[in-house]
Motif scaffolding. Structure first.
Motif, PDB file in Angstrom:
ATOM      1  N   ARG A   1      -7.420   8.753  -1.995  1.00  0.00           N
ATOM      2  CA  ARG A   1      -6.323   8.841  -1.455  1.00  0.00           C
ATOM      3  C   ARG A   1      -6.249   8.352  -0.011  1.00  0.00           C
ATOM      4  NH1 ARG A   1      -1.642   9.432  -3.342  1.00  0.00           N
ATOM      5  NH2 ARG A   1      -0.914  11.177  -2.073  1.00  0.00           N
TER       6      ARG A   1
ATOM      7  N   PHE B   1      -0.877  11.249   6.643  1.00  0.00           N
ATOM      8  CA  PHE B   1      -0.504  11.992   5.439  1.00  0.00           C
ATOM      9  C   PHE B   1      -0.366  13.676   5.986  1.00  0.00           C
ATOM     10  CE2 PHE B   1      -3.184   9.172   2.570  1.00  0.00           C
ATOM     11  CZ  PHE B   1      -2.103   8.187   2.493  1.00  0.00           C
TER      12      PHE B   1
ATOM     13  N   ARG C   1      -0.427  18.327   2.107  1.00  0.00           N
ATOM     14  CA  ARG C   1       0.125  18.325   0.504  1.00  0.00           C
ATOM     15  C   ARG C   1       0.057  16.820   0.071  1.00  0.00           C
ATOM     16  NH1 ARG C   1       3.036  21.709  -2.251  1.00  0.00           N
ATOM     17  NH2 ARG C   1       3.584  23.102  -0.377  1.00  0.00           N
ATOM     18  N   GLN C   2       0.470  16.005   0.745  1.00  0.00           N
ATOM     19  CA  GLN C   2       0.404  14.452   0.333  1.00  0.00           C
ATOM     20  C   GLN C   2      -1.114  14.266  -0.017  1.00  0.00           C
ATOM     21  OE1 GLN C   2       2.171  12.604   3.632  1.00  0.00           O
ATOM     22  NE2 GLN C   2       4.119  12.370   2.632  1.00  0.00           N
TER      23      GLN C   2
END
Length: 533
Positions: A67, A31, A34-35
Motif C-alpha cells: 500500500r 494516506f 483507514r486508507q
C-alpha cells in the motif's frame, strides 16, 4: 549466532521502529489510517501499530509495504534495497582490485565497505568485506590480522550454510599453513570437505577452493598421494571457469544499466554472478599451483625438461597475478630442476636473492633460521606415503633433488610485484622478496638445502654445513618430516666425509627421529570425495 537488526519485528524496539516508519511513510503519502488499512485491516490496527503497541505479522507488513509503495525489506529495516546492491557492486570492484594486484587500494575499499555495511546492518556484505580484508592482509604477510578478519567473518555467518563460510575457512587454513601449523591446516580443510560431501552440500566452487588449498600442507607433510588426488579433483572441477574475468565484466556492465533503470532485482542477480566470478579469478592462480605440482611430479620422475616447462608456466602465471610470495617459492623448485640439469649458476642466481631481503618486519632468513625453533617433526604415514627405497619419506629422493613441493595454493600475495613481473634472479625491484621462518618456511629451508648441495658440489663444506643447519632450524618448527629426515642424512654424510663421525651419528639419529614417530602423525582417513567421482 547471526546479528539481529534494530528493526527486527520480534523485539519491542524493532516493533516501535517499524511503527514510526509506517507513520512517516503514511504521512508523506497523505494516506489516512483507514486508507492504509483497507481492505484487510482496520484503522485501529494501524493506529496501534504506529504507536508500537503491537508486533505486526509478516502478512500485515507485506500488505502495508504494498500500500505504501515500498519493498518489504525497506519497510522492515528502513534500508533502501539499492543500498545492498550498491555495496555489492563496491565489493565486486574491491575484489577486482585485489585480483589485479593493488592490495592496498583493495584493502582501503574493503575497509570502507565493511564500515558502511555495519552501519546499514547488512551482515552478509559485512562478512564479505571481512574476508576481502583478510585476503589483503594475508597477501602482505600480516597473519594475525588475517586470521582475526576470517574468524570475524565466520562468526557473522555462523547460521549460514557451509558453502557460504568456505572462503573464510579456507583463508584461516592458509594462515595456519603459513604459520607452520600444517596439521591444523589440513584438519580445517578436511573437516569442511567431509561436511560438504557427506551432508549433501555438494558445491563445486567451494570444493574447488578447499581441494586446491589442501595440496600445500599435504605436500609439505609428505602426503603425496592425498595431494595428487586433491589436484585431480580440483582440475576436474575447473573447466566451468574458463574465462571468469570477461564474464564478470559483462555482468557488472549489465548490472549498472539495470540499476539505472530501477530494475533492482535483476541487477542484484547480475552482481551476484559477477562477484562469484571475481572470486573465481583466484582459481586461475590455483590452476597455476596444479602446474606447479605437475612440475614437481615430473621432477620426481626424472623428466626434468617437462618439469622445467611446467614450473616456468606456473611461475609466469603467478607472476602475472602478482603473487609474489608464491612466485619465489616456485623459483626454489625451478632452481632445483636447473641444478639437476647441470645449470648450477642459474640455480644459484635464483636462490640467493630469495634469502637476502625478507618482507617488511621479517628477519633475514639465515638469522631467522637460528631462532626458528627445534621441535621434533613427526613422520607422516597416512596412505602408505612413506618411502622404503632409500629415499626420505615425504618425497625427498636419494639423488639430492629438492624435497617438498608446491607451496600454499591460496591467493595471498597477488600484489607487490613491480610492473613487468619477476626477473630470473628473484623478485622485481620493489616486490616482496625473502623466504623466512614466518613467510614460506618450508621453501626457505628448501632454498638453504639446495645452496648446501651446490656448495658441496664445488667443495665448500663449511658453507654447505651452514646452509644445511639453517634449513633444519627452519623446517623443524613446521613438521615437514620427510624434508627433515633427508636434511639430516645430507648433513650426516657431509660430517662423516669430513671425519666428524660422532657429529655425523648425531645427525643420523636426529633424522631417524623425524622418520619414525609411530602413532603420532597420521592424518587419518582421507576426506570424503564428491558424489559420482
Amino acid at each position: 549466532m547471526g546479528e539481529r537488526s534494530a528493526g527486527d519485528v520480534r523485539t519491542a524496539e524493532g516493533a516501535a521502529e517499524i511503527g514510526r516508519r509506517v507513520l512517516r511513510l503514511r504521512t508523506e503519502r497523505g494516506f489516512t489510517q483507514r486508507q492504509l488499512a483497507e481492505p484487510a485491516y482496520t484503522a485501529a490496527y494501524v493506529s496501534t501499530l504506529e504507536s508500537g503497541k503491537v508486533r505486526p505479522s509478516d502478512a500485515a507488513l507485506r500488505h502495508l509495504a504494498e500500500r505504501l509503495g515500498v519493498s518489504y525489506e525497506e519497510l522492515t529495516t528502513g534500508r533502501d534495497p539499492r543500498d545492498a546492491i550498491r555495496l555489492r557492486a563496491g565489493l565486486t570492484d574491491a575484489r577486482k582490485a585485489l585480483a589485479t594486484g593493488d592490495a592496498e587500494e583493495a584493502a582501503g575499499r574493503f575497509q570502507e565497505l565493511m564500515a558502511e555495511a555495519e552501519r546499514l546492518g547488512l551482515r552478509d556484505e559485512r562478512a564479505t568485506a571481512l574476508v576481502g580484508l583478510g585476503d589483503c592482509v594475508l597477501e602482505t604477510g600480516e597473519l594475525a590480522a588475517a586470521r582475526a578478519h576470517y574468524e570475524a567473518a565466520e562468526r557473522l555467518l555462523a547460521d549460514e550454510p557451509l558453502p557460504r563460510r568456505v572462503p573464510a575457512i579456507r583463508g584461516r587454513a592458509v594462515v595456519h599453513f603459513l604459520s607452520g601449523e600444517l596439521r591444523y591446516s589440513c584438519y580445517l580443510l578436511e573437516s569442511a570437505i567431509d561436511e560438504l560431501n557427506a551432508s549433501g552440500l555438494h558445491d563445486p566452487n567451494a570444493l574447488l577452493l578447499l581441494y586446491t588449498a589442501a595440496i600445500a600442507p599435504y605436500m609439505d607433510m609428505g602426503a603425496h598421494a592425498r595431494a595428487a588426488r586433491s589436484a585431480e579433483l580440483a582440475l576436474s572441477l575447473a573447466p566451468s571457469v574458463d574465462d571468469p574475468g570477461l564474464i564478470a565484466r559483462m555482468h557488472r556492465g549489465v548490472a549498472r544499466t539495470l540499476i539505472a533503470e530501477g530494475r533492482t532485482a535483476e541487477a542484484d542477480a547480475s552482481l551476484a554472478k559477477a562477484q562469484e566470478l571475481y572470486e573465481q579469478l583466484r582459481i586461475h592462480t590455483d590452476l597455476a599451483h596444479c602446474h606447479w605440482m605437475r612440475g614437481y611430479v615430473h621432477a620426481q620422475d626424472g623428466n626434468l625438461e617437462r618439469a622445467e616447462r611446467e614450473l616456468r608456466i606456473a611461475r609466469d602465471m603467478l607472476a602475472s597475478k602478482r603473487a609474489a610470495l608464491y612466485t619465489v617459492q616456485v623459483e626454489v623448485e625451478l632452481a632445483d630442476v636447473l641444478r639437476r640439469r647441470g645449470r648450477t649458476a642459474e640455480a644459484e642466481a635464483l636462490l640467493l636473492p630469495l634469502l637476502r631481503r625478507p618482507p617488511a618486519g621479517g628477519t633475514d632468513s639465515a638469522d631467522g633460521a637460528d631462532s626458528a625453533g627445534g621441535a621434533a617433526a613427526d613422520e607422516v604415514a597416512a596412505d602408505g606415503e612413506g618411502s622404503a627405497d632409500g629415499s626420505a619419506p615425504g618425497g625427498a629422493p636419494a639423488d639430492g633433488s629438492a624435497p617438498g613441493g608446491p607451496a600454499a595454493d591460496e591467493v595471498i600475495a597477488e600484489g607487490g610485484i613491480a610492473e613487468g613481473g619477476i626477473a630470473e634472479g628473484g623478485t622485481a625491484e620493489g616486490g616482496i622478496a625473502g623466504l623466512t621462518a614466518e613467510h614460506g618456511a618450508v621453501h626457505a629451508g628448501g632454498a638453504h638445502r639446495l645452496l648446501g648441495l651446490i656448495a658441496e658440489e664445488r667443495g665448500d663444506a663449511r658453507t654447505a654445513e651452514e646452509h644445511y643447519r639453517a634449513a633444519l632450524a627452519l623446517l623443524e618448527r613446521t613438521g615437514a618430516a620427510g624434508d627433515l629426515a633427508d636434511l639430516c642424512r645430507l648433513l650426516g654424510d657431509l660430517l662423516r666425509r669430513g671425519g666428524r663421525v660422532e657429529a655425523a651419528m648425531d645427525a643420523y639419529r636426529r633424522g631417524l627421529g623425524h622418520r619414525a614417530a609411530p602413532g603420532t602423525t597420521t592424518l587419518g582417513p582421507a576426506p570424503a570425495e564428491p558424489p559420482g567421482v
